[in-house]
Design a protein around this motif. Structure first.
Motif, mmCIF file in Angstrom:
data_model
loop_
_atom_site.group_PDB
_atom_site.id
_atom_site.type_symbol
_atom_site.label_atom_id
_atom_site.label_comp_id
_atom_site.label_asym_id
_atom_site.label_seq_id
_atom_site.Cartn_x
_atom_site.Cartn_y
_atom_site.Cartn_z
ATOM 1 N N HIS A 36 45.908 32.883 33.535
ATOM 2 C CA HIS A 36 45.971 33.304 34.661
ATOM 3 C C HIS A 36 47.461 33.340 35.757
ATOM 4 O O HIS A 36 48.129 32.239 34.902
ATOM 5 C CB HIS A 36 45.430 33.357 36.104
ATOM 6 C CG HIS A 36 43.962 33.933 36.262
ATOM 7 N ND1 HIS A 36 43.681 34.943 35.846
ATOM 8 C CD2 HIS A 36 42.930 33.103 36.748
ATOM 9 C CE1 HIS A 36 42.386 35.361 36.373
ATOM 10 N NE2 HIS A 36 41.926 34.071 36.000
ATOM 11 N N GLU A 62 45.469 39.217 31.150
ATOM 12 C CA GLU A 62 44.790 39.761 32.048
ATOM 13 C C GLU A 62 45.605 40.506 33.571
ATOM 14 O O GLU A 62 46.007 39.256 34.369
ATOM 15 C CB GLU A 62 43.299 39.051 32.572
ATOM 16 C CG GLU A 62 42.454 39.730 34.032
ATOM 17 C CD GLU A 62 40.908 38.636 34.166
ATOM 18 O OE1 GLU A 62 40.691 39.362 34.483
ATOM 19 O OE2 GLU A 62 41.528 37.474 34.176
ATOM 20 N N PHE A 64 46.855 40.993 37.538
ATOM 21 C CA PHE A 64 45.657 41.491 38.156
ATOM 22 C C PHE A 64 47.060 43.016 39.034
ATOM 23 O O PHE A 64 47.860 42.684 39.532
ATOM 24 C CB PHE A 64 45.757 40.841 39.406
ATOM 25 C CG PHE A 64 45.825 39.095 39.246
ATOM 26 C CD1 PHE A 64 44.696 38.926 37.705
ATOM 27 C CD2 PHE A 64 44.917 38.111 40.473
ATOM 28 C CE1 PHE A 64 44.439 37.987 38.116
ATOM 29 C CE2 PHE A 64 44.287 37.496 40.039
ATOM 30 C CZ PHE A 64 43.173 37.002 39.060
ATOM 31 N N ARG A 71 41.830 43.736 44.655
ATOM 32 C CA ARG A 71 42.801 44.197 43.364
ATOM 33 C C ARG A 71 42.067 44.677 42.034
ATOM 34 O O ARG A 71 40.388 44.421 41.694
ATOM 35 C CB ARG A 71 42.973 42.804 43.000
ATOM 36 C CG ARG A 71 41.808 41.863 43.112
ATOM 37 C CD ARG A 71 42.377 40.319 42.847
ATOM 38 N NE ARG A 71 41.802 39.357 42.832
ATOM 39 C CZ ARG A 71 40.842 38.142 43.683
ATOM 40 N NH1 ARG A 71 40.883 39.227 45.167
ATOM 41 N NH2 ARG A 71 39.963 37.823 43.035
ATOM 42 N N ARG A 72 42.622 45.024 41.042
ATOM 43 C CA ARG A 72 41.688 45.344 39.448
ATOM 44 C C ARG A 72 41.781 44.939 38.249
ATOM 45 O O ARG A 72 43.495 44.727 38.452
ATOM 46 C CB ARG A 72 41.827 46.879 39.732
ATOM 47 C CG ARG A 72 41.375 47.474 41.250
ATOM 48 C CD ARG A 72 39.291 47.398 40.847
ATOM 49 N NE ARG A 72 39.204 48.448 41.721
ATOM 50 C CZ ARG A 72 38.322 48.098 43.201
ATOM 51 N NH1 ARG A 72 38.734 46.936 43.621
ATOM 52 N NH2 ARG A 72 38.070 48.814 43.904
ATOM 53 N N HIS A 73 41.761 43.851 37.819
ATOM 54 C CA HIS A 73 41.621 43.245 36.645
ATOM 55 C C HIS A 73 42.158 44.384 35.133
ATOM 56 O O HIS A 73 41.015 45.115 34.962
ATOM 57 C CB HIS A 73 41.373 42.047 35.735
ATOM 58 C CG HIS A 73 41.088 40.869 37.121
ATOM 59 N ND1 HIS A 73 40.195 39.547 37.503
ATOM 60 C CD2 HIS A 73 42.037 41.089 38.563
ATOM 61 C CE1 HIS A 73 40.743 39.372 38.551
ATOM 62 N NE2 HIS A 73 41.892 40.408 39.716
ATOM 63 N N ASP A 85 51.773 40.705 37.434
ATOM 64 C CA ASP A 85 50.585 40.933 38.690
ATOM 65 C C ASP A 85 50.801 41.883 39.810
ATOM 66 O O ASP A 85 52.346 41.329 40.084
ATOM 67 C CB ASP A 85 50.159 39.666 38.658
ATOM 68 C CG ASP A 85 49.074 38.930 38.012
ATOM 69 O OD1 ASP A 85 49.067 39.627 37.351
ATOM 70 O OD2 ASP A 85 49.871 37.901 37.415
ATOM 71 N N VAL A 113 37.078 42.686 42.031
ATOM 72 C CA VAL A 113 38.029 42.248 41.097
ATOM 73 C C VAL A 113 38.205 42.705 39.891
ATOM 74 O O VAL A 113 39.040 43.203 38.472
ATOM 75 C CB VAL A 113 37.662 41.055 40.238
ATOM 76 C CG1 VAL A 113 38.138 39.847 41.996
ATOM 77 C CG2 VAL A 113 36.767 40.086 39.655
ATOM 78 N N SER A 114 37.668 44.271 39.359
ATOM 79 C CA SER A 114 36.961 45.140 38.811
ATOM 80 C C SER A 114 37.109 46.905 38.702
ATOM 81 O O SER A 114 36.888 46.690 40.030
ATOM 82 C CB SER A 114 36.090 44.265 37.874
ATOM 83 O OG SER A 114 36.075 45.031 36.505
#
Length: 253
Positions: A36, A62, A64, A71-73, A85, A113-114
């Motif tokens: 991250h 990854e 963000f 948020r969508r990873h 990010d 988060v996805s």
């Protein structure tokens, strides 16, 4: 007898001598290193330092997208240039496509988060693979992820999603072919090369997953506060001098 093909833990957050030793003990040939909030040059340098003839470390990000509430990873392999990010989802997708990166979706439909199932369906032609098994998630969450991959006819990948060293190698993606360079790994994820999602089993595996899941509380409480007030000095802030204003129009903070 040595195994054939390539076993890849397709998403780990930690990397040091202990991680490398554990990956080798678990019979892995490669790991994808995507910590991250680290810039691509830093990730590349560290990946190169810990790669050797026995274990390939593939640098990745990854990303963000969106803000903290929405948020969508996206897991991006094969990047040629840094990407920050906290930019819009569409802004991130456009940049990843411009760089011809492999676009993977970790922990599909998990929490906030996805990507959701409708979002995955809407962008299925732009996605190269979705997480089909993540050692950090609970069994019903992994079953749902596999069902989503199957229903949308998208390749699945397996990973430990290790934030803790001991979790590395609890799950992996097994490719039928030998992949000896980061570029070969990227192309494999972008192609229809035969693969299987594999994970360890038993009490120890379940315990390691539970410990990782509990670690989410740390990741999403006080540690998260460090990122709520971004500054221009933050290495993945879209307004950082590193990006020379290229992402100002799609920044969400």
């Amino acid at each position: 007898m040595p195994h054939t093909g390539t076993r890849i833990d397709a998403h780990v957050k930690v990397l040091d001598e202990t991680v490398v030793e554990r990956a080798k003990e678990r019979g892995l040939d490669a790991i994808v290193y995507a910590p991250h909030f680290e810039r691509l040059p830093t990730i590349r340098e560290r990946a190169d330092r810990f790669s050797d003839d026995e274990l390939l470390v593939v640098p990745a990000r990854e990303v963000f997208t969106g803000d903290w509430r929405n948020r969508r990873h996206l897991l991006a392999l094969g990047l040629s240039e840094p990407i920050p990010d906290f930019i819009t989802f569409e802004g991130a997708m456009a940049e990843l496509e411009r760089q011809d990166a492999a676009i993977l979706v970790p922990h599909p439909t998990f929490a906030t988060v996805s990507l959701t199932r409708p979002e995955l369906d809407a962008h299925r032609d732009r996605i190269d693979a979705v997480g089909g098994y993540n050692a950090k998630l609970l069994p019903h969450q992994n079953r749902r992820a596999r069902r989503v991959a199957r229903d949308l006819d998208l390749p699945a990948f397996g990973s430990s999603y290790a934030h803790l060293r001991a979790t590395v190698g609890e799950a992996w993606t097994a490719f039928e072919t030998d992949l000896e360079t980061p570029a070969a790994v990227v192309e494999a994820f972008k192609s229809d090369v035969d693969r299987r999602v594999v994970h360890r089993a038993g009490i120890e595996h379940r315990a390691r997953g539970a410990i990782e899941y509990a670690h989410l509380a740390y990741e999403n409480t006080w540690k998260r506060l460090d990122r709520l007030f971004l500054s221009g000095d933050d290495p993945t802030n879209p307004h950082s001098v590193f990006y020379e204003g290229r992402f100002d129009d799609v920044a969400v903070y």
